[in-house]
Design an enzyme around this catalytic site. Structure first.
Site, PDB file in Angstrom:
ATOM      1  N   LYS A  12      29.620  54.436  45.046  1.00  0.00           N
ATOM      2  CA  LYS A  12      31.023  54.519  45.426  1.00  0.00           C
ATOM      3  C   LYS A  12      31.716  55.691  44.709  1.00  0.00           C
ATOM      4  O   LYS A  12      31.143  56.290  43.798  1.00  0.00           O
ATOM      5  CB  LYS A  12      31.707  53.186  45.117  1.00  0.00           C
ATOM      6  CG  LYS A  12      31.154  52.043  45.970  1.00  0.00           C
ATOM      7  CD  LYS A  12      31.844  50.744  45.630  1.00  0.00           C
ATOM      8  CE  LYS A  12      31.376  49.613  46.523  1.00  0.00           C
ATOM      9  NZ  LYS A  12      32.088  48.351  46.190  1.00  0.00           N
ATOM     10  N   PHE A  60      43.667  42.487  50.530  1.00  0.00           N
ATOM     11  CA  PHE A  60      43.229  43.554  49.628  1.00  0.00           C
ATOM     12  C   PHE A  60      42.582  44.732  50.352  1.00  0.00           C
ATOM     13  O   PHE A  60      42.232  45.731  49.710  1.00  0.00           O
ATOM     14  CB  PHE A  60      42.251  43.012  48.570  1.00  0.00           C
ATOM     15  CG  PHE A  60      40.993  42.421  49.140  1.00  0.00           C
ATOM     16  CD1 PHE A  60      39.913  43.227  49.482  1.00  0.00           C
ATOM     17  CD2 PHE A  60      40.883  41.057  49.318  1.00  0.00           C
ATOM     18  CE1 PHE A  60      38.752  42.687  50.013  1.00  0.00           C
ATOM     19  CE2 PHE A  60      39.718  40.498  49.843  1.00  0.00           C
ATOM     20  CZ  PHE A  60      38.649  41.322  50.196  1.00  0.00           C
ATOM     21  N   THR A  94      29.766  41.397  41.101  1.00  0.00           N
ATOM     22  CA  THR A  94      30.730  42.237  41.808  1.00  0.00           C
ATOM     23  C   THR A  94      31.819  42.771  40.885  1.00  0.00           C
ATOM     24  O   THR A  94      32.167  43.941  40.935  1.00  0.00           O
ATOM     25  CB  THR A  94      31.363  41.448  42.972  1.00  0.00           C
ATOM     26  OG1 THR A  94      30.319  41.038  43.856  1.00  0.00           O
ATOM     27  CG2 THR A  94      32.359  42.292  43.735  1.00  0.00           C
ATOM     28  N   ARG A 105      26.484  47.736  37.279  1.00  0.00           N
ATOM     29  CA  ARG A 105      27.918  47.494  37.079  1.00  0.00           C
ATOM     30  C   ARG A 105      28.231  47.129  35.632  1.00  0.00           C
ATOM     31  O   ARG A 105      29.283  47.482  35.105  1.00  0.00           O
ATOM     32  CB  ARG A 105      28.402  46.402  38.031  1.00  0.00           C
ATOM     33  CG  ARG A 105      28.392  46.857  39.477  1.00  0.00           C
ATOM     34  CD  ARG A 105      28.794  45.742  40.413  1.00  0.00           C
ATOM     35  NE  ARG A 105      28.786  46.178  41.789  1.00  0.00           N
ATOM     36  CZ  ARG A 105      28.353  45.429  42.797  1.00  0.00           C
ATOM     37  NH1 ARG A 105      27.910  44.203  42.580  1.00  0.00           N
ATOM     38  NH2 ARG A 105      28.375  45.900  44.029  1.00  0.00           N
ATOM     39  N   ASN A 119      33.752  49.217  41.404  1.00  0.00           N
ATOM     40  CA  ASN A 119      32.532  48.639  40.842  1.00  0.00           C
ATOM     41  C   ASN A 119      31.268  49.474  41.074  1.00  0.00           C
ATOM     42  O   ASN A 119      30.177  48.930  41.180  1.00  0.00           O
ATOM     43  CB  ASN A 119      32.346  47.201  41.321  1.00  0.00           C
ATOM     44  CG  ASN A 119      32.210  47.083  42.813  1.00  0.00           C
ATOM     45  OD1 ASN A 119      32.236  48.076  43.544  1.00  0.00           O
ATOM     46  ND2 ASN A 119      32.054  45.868  43.298  1.00  0.00           N
ATOM     47  N   HIS A 122      27.592  49.721  45.999  1.00  0.00           N
ATOM     48  CA  HIS A 122      27.462  48.679  47.017  1.00  0.00           C
ATOM     49  C   HIS A 122      25.985  48.509  47.301  1.00  0.00           C
ATOM     50  O   HIS A 122      25.238  49.503  47.377  1.00  0.00           O
ATOM     51  CB  HIS A 122      28.163  49.075  48.326  1.00  0.00           C
ATOM     52  CG  HIS A 122      27.729  48.220  49.474  1.00  0.00           C
ATOM     53  ND1 HIS A 122      28.270  46.971  49.697  1.00  0.00           N
ATOM     54  CD2 HIS A 122      26.771  48.399  50.414  1.00  0.00           C
ATOM     55  CE1 HIS A 122      27.656  46.435  50.748  1.00  0.00           C
ATOM     56  NE2 HIS A 122      26.757  47.280  51.203  1.00  0.00           N
TER      57      HIS A 122
END
Length: 147
Positions: A12, A60, A94, A105, A119, A122
């Site tokens: 990400k 969200f 997560t 993470r 985070n 994915h």
């Protein structure tokens, strides 16, 4: 006989920005999994809506969309025996604040004061979602041709 699976990994924007692309690829390769495809991607709202189709109506989602378009992402198709669960476990919980040390993470993620959940990575969570997600980000990659 168990056949190899394919899974999608997305590094990400925060993982790209903090220069953890190589760290993540190294972890995947050290486990003996194969990198089948790799590319830098400027994610569009359309593709993100396809990818997160089950979250589009959530309150969200605007923040998720904003986060995922903060910068480029890196898409990786990975193959190997039971790779979907292994990579999912490698990613960790997560919420990076709850992820165990030793996971991606847990080692590279953290919480931020703006409350957005950044985070790092994915990973697909099952065969069906892996196939669907790979087709979104790597339309040129045909899993059926590989099996």
């Amino acid at each position: 006989m168990v056949k190899d699976e394919y899974t999608l990994v997305l590094v990400k924007p925060d993982g790209v920005k903090t220069r953890h692309i190589g760290d993540i690829i190294t972890r995947i390769e050290r486990k003996g999994y194969n990198i089948e495809a790799l590319k830098m991607i400027e994610p569009s709202e359309e593709k993100l809506r396809q990818h997160y189709f089950d979250k589009v109506d959530k309150p969200f989602f605007p923040e998720l969309l904003e986060y995922m378009t903060e910068g480029p992402i890196v898409g990786i198709v990975v193959s190997g025996t039971n790779v979907i669960q292994a990579i999912h476990n490698m990613a960790g919980a997560t919420n990076p604040g709850e992820a165990e040390w030793g996971t991606i993470r847990g080692d590279y993620g953290r919480e931020w004061p703006d409350g957005n959940l950044r985070n790092i990575i994915h990973t697909s969570d099952n065969v069906k979602s892996a196939s669907r997600e790979i087709s979104i980000w790597f339309p040129e990659f045909n899993i059926k041709d590989k099996q």
